[in-house]
Design a protein around this motif. Structure first.
Motif, PDB file in Angstrom:
ATOM      1  N   ASN A  42      -6.253  18.465   2.974  1.00 13.43           N
ATOM      2  CA  ASN A  42      -7.422  17.848   2.338  1.00 13.43           C
ATOM      3  C   ASN A  42      -7.450  18.027   0.824  1.00 13.43           C
ATOM      4  N   ASN A  43      -6.818  19.082   0.319  1.00 11.09           N
ATOM      5  CA  ASN A  43      -6.802  19.324  -1.124  1.00 11.09           C
ATOM      6  C   ASN A  43      -5.678  18.586  -1.842  1.00 11.09           C
ATOM      7  N   ASP A  44      -4.817  17.913  -1.099  1.00  6.56           N
ATOM      8  CA  ASP A  44      -3.695  17.182  -1.694  1.00  6.56           C
ATOM      9  C   ASP A  44      -4.139  15.806  -2.179  1.00  6.56           C
ATOM     10  N   TYR A  45      -3.332  15.244  -3.070  1.00 11.00           N
ATOM     11  CA  TYR A  45      -3.512  13.868  -3.540  1.00 11.00           C
ATOM     12  C   TYR A  45      -2.331  13.037  -3.052  1.00 11.00           C
ATOM     13  N   VAL A  46      -2.599  11.782  -2.698  1.00  7.54           N
ATOM     14  CA  VAL A  46      -1.534  10.864  -2.280  1.00  7.54           C
ATOM     15  C   VAL A  46      -1.635   9.591  -3.119  1.00  7.54           C
ATOM     16  N   LEU A  47      -0.568   9.296  -3.851  1.00  5.73           N
ATOM     17  CA  LEU A  47      -0.505   8.100  -4.677  1.00  5.73           C
ATOM     18  C   LEU A  47       0.134   6.981  -3.863  1.00  5.73           C
ATOM     19  N   ILE A  48      -0.554   5.838  -3.787  1.00  3.95           N
ATOM     20  CA  ILE A  48      -0.085   4.721  -2.961  1.00  3.95           C
ATOM     21  C   ILE A  48       0.185   3.528  -3.869  1.00  3.95           C
ATOM     22  N   ALA A  49       1.467   3.206  -4.028  1.00  2.00           N
ATOM     23  CA  ALA A  49       1.880   2.208  -5.017  1.00  2.00           C
ATOM     24  C   ALA A  49       1.967   0.795  -4.448  1.00  2.00           C
ATOM     25  N   GLY A  50       0.867   0.349  -3.842  1.00  2.00           N
ATOM     26  CA  GLY A  50       0.751  -1.056  -3.481  1.00  2.00           C
ATOM     27  C   GLY A  50       1.261  -1.459  -2.110  1.00  2.00           C
ATOM     28  N   ASP A  51       0.964  -2.722  -1.761  1.00  2.00           N
ATOM     29  CA  ASP A  51       1.247  -3.306  -0.445  1.00  2.00           C
ATOM     30  C   ASP A  51       0.661  -2.415   0.652  1.00  2.00           C
ATOM     31  N   ILE A  52      -0.646  -2.334   0.620  1.00  2.00           N
ATOM     32  CA  ILE A  52      -1.391  -1.411   1.469  1.00  2.00           C
ATOM     33  C   ILE A  52      -1.777  -2.066   2.797  1.00  2.00           C
ATOM     34  N   SER A  53      -2.299  -3.283   2.737  1.00  2.00           N
ATOM     35  CA  SER A  53      -2.765  -3.981   3.939  1.00  2.00           C
ATOM     36  C   SER A  53      -2.324  -5.444   3.884  1.00  2.00           C
ATOM     37  N   TRP A  54      -2.002  -5.982   5.062  1.00  2.00           N
ATOM     38  CA  TRP A  54      -1.611  -7.393   5.162  1.00  2.00           C
ATOM     39  C   TRP A  54      -2.808  -8.334   5.128  1.00  2.00           C
ATOM     40  N   GLN A  55      -4.014  -7.811   5.206  1.00  2.00           N
ATOM     41  CA  GLN A  55      -5.185  -8.680   5.323  1.00  2.00           C
ATOM     42  C   GLN A  55      -5.385  -9.520   4.061  1.00  2.00           C
ATOM     43  N   ILE A  56      -6.038 -10.643   4.218  1.00  2.00           N
ATOM     44  CA  ILE A  56      -6.270 -11.578   3.117  1.00  2.00           C
ATOM     45  C   ILE A  56      -7.607 -11.311   2.441  1.00  2.00           C
ATOM     46  N   ARG A  57      -8.634 -11.059   3.212  1.00  2.00           N
ATOM     47  CA  ARG A  57      -9.983 -10.868   2.678  1.00  2.00           C
ATOM     48  C   ARG A  57     -10.329  -9.383   2.625  1.00  2.00           C
ATOM     49  N   MET A  58     -11.110  -9.000   1.627  1.00  2.00           N
ATOM     50  CA  MET A  58     -11.466  -7.608   1.453  1.00  2.00           C
ATOM     51  C   MET A  58     -12.192  -7.056   2.673  1.00  2.00           C
ATOM     52  N   GLU A  59     -13.049  -7.893   3.282  1.00  2.00           N
ATOM     53  CA  GLU A  59     -13.808  -7.445   4.447  1.00  2.00           C
ATOM     54  C   GLU A  59     -12.876  -7.075   5.605  1.00  2.00           C
ATOM     55  N   GLU A  60     -11.745  -7.758   5.693  1.00  2.00           N
ATOM     56  CA  GLU A  60     -10.776  -7.457   6.743  1.00  2.00           C
ATOM     57  C   GLU A  60      -9.938  -6.239   6.373  1.00  2.00           C
ATOM     58  N   ALA A  61      -9.511  -6.176   5.119  1.00  2.00           N
ATOM     59  CA  ALA A  61      -8.715  -5.032   4.662  1.00  2.00           C
ATOM     60  C   ALA A  61      -9.503  -3.733   4.757  1.00  2.00           C
ATOM     61  N   ILE A  63     -11.056  -2.542   7.113  1.00  3.49           N
ATOM     62  CA  ILE A  63     -10.765  -1.853   8.372  1.00  3.49           C
ATOM     63  C   ILE A  63      -9.510  -0.997   8.224  1.00  3.49           C
ATOM     64  N   ASP A  64      -8.477  -1.528   7.549  1.00  7.03           N
ATOM     65  CA  ASP A  64      -7.282  -0.735   7.281  1.00  7.03           C
ATOM     66  C   ASP A  64      -7.577   0.390   6.290  1.00  7.03           C
ATOM     67  N   LEU A  65      -8.395   0.092   5.284  1.00  7.92           N
ATOM     68  CA  LEU A  65      -8.742   1.107   4.289  1.00  7.92           C
ATOM     69  C   LEU A  65      -9.508   2.266   4.918  1.00  7.92           C
ATOM     70  N   ILE A  66     -10.355   1.963   5.874  1.00  7.28           N
ATOM     71  CA  ILE A  66     -11.105   3.016   6.558  1.00  7.28           C
ATOM     72  C   ILE A  66     -10.144   3.968   7.277  1.00  7.28           C
TER      73      ILE A  66
END
Length: 228
Positions: A42-61, A63-66
């Motif tokens: 929990n104390n670590d940081y994770v850097l995510i350099a893009g291409d996170i979710s295949w979804q098109i709309r933010m409302e759909e993405a 769910i992946d972000l959660i």
């Protein structure tokens, strides 16, 4: 600790397969989540350099972000070329995710480090680079400069989605800009399958380059820096 992984290509609908990039992508979502749980605290940081979710709309993405939000650690993200859901930065931040931060034309400080970055773009010598790409390329250079200029720490970690190299493995304008601002470490992704032959790593122009594409690092977040 600061870790990194990119190109998660999550799809909660399971309609978008990554198997065209190799059998190692089978059930890649489960691989990522299991490895993450075993490595990240929990104390670590994770850097995510893009291409996170295949979804098109933010409302759909969302769910992946959660799903990412519920994983251990604090996450910092930039946009990838497939992140069509990436809306205005204000809308993203209004999602009020508990453990996820987004970078766009700015930076985030972690102890002695400033984390910055941008998507970048295809190198000009790429066979797919067209006349219309020049505008995007130059705009991304401006975004990188803005992000670099916002850094408040002497040690800078820069995230790019596209590798800052040409077809011969030589640096391009994005790398030149990072050298100018004395970036310590640059992480990048985007490359998969046969494209992994194009990976360039190590110290170039004073910058330490690390590829964090999922299939390159066996779907496991890798340690970038230790922090006090």
């Amino acid at each position: 600790m600061i870790y990194s992984i990119s190109d998660l290509h999550l799809d909660y609908t399971e309609n978008k397969s990554m198997n065209i990039f190799g059998d190692n992508w089978k059930d890649h979502n489960k691989k990522i989540f299991n490895n993450w749980q075993n490595i990240i605290n929990n104390n670590d940081y994770v850097l995510i350099a893009g291409d996170i979710s295949w979804q098109i709309r933010m409302e759909e993405a969302y769910i992946d972000l959660i799903q990412i939000d519920k994983l251990p650690g604090k996450k910092i993200m930039i946009k990838g070329n497939h992140d069509f859901w990436w809306d205005s930065i204000s809308k993203l931040r209004n999602l009020k995710l508990k453990t996820i931060s987004f970078i766009q034309n700015d930076s985030i400080d972690i102890n002695d480090f400033s984390i910055c970055g941008t998507r970048a773009w295809l190198d000009k010598e790429d066979s797919d680079f067209k006349k219309n790409d020049l505008k995007i390329f130059e705009r991304e250079l401006i975004r990188l400069k803005l992000s670099l200029e916002s850094c408040k720490r002497n040690k800078i970690i820069c995230m790019l989605h596209y590798p800052p190299f040409n077809k011969d493995g030589n640096t391009n304008e994005f790398a030149d800009l990072m050298s100018k601002y004395k970036v310590d470490t640059c992480i990048y992704g985007h490359l998969h399958s046969d494209g992994l032959k194009m990976v360039v790593e190590g110290s170039i122009g004073g910058v330490n380059y690390i590829c964090t594409s999922c299939d390159y690092i066996d779907f496991k977040p890798i340690l970038i820096k230790e922090i006090l």
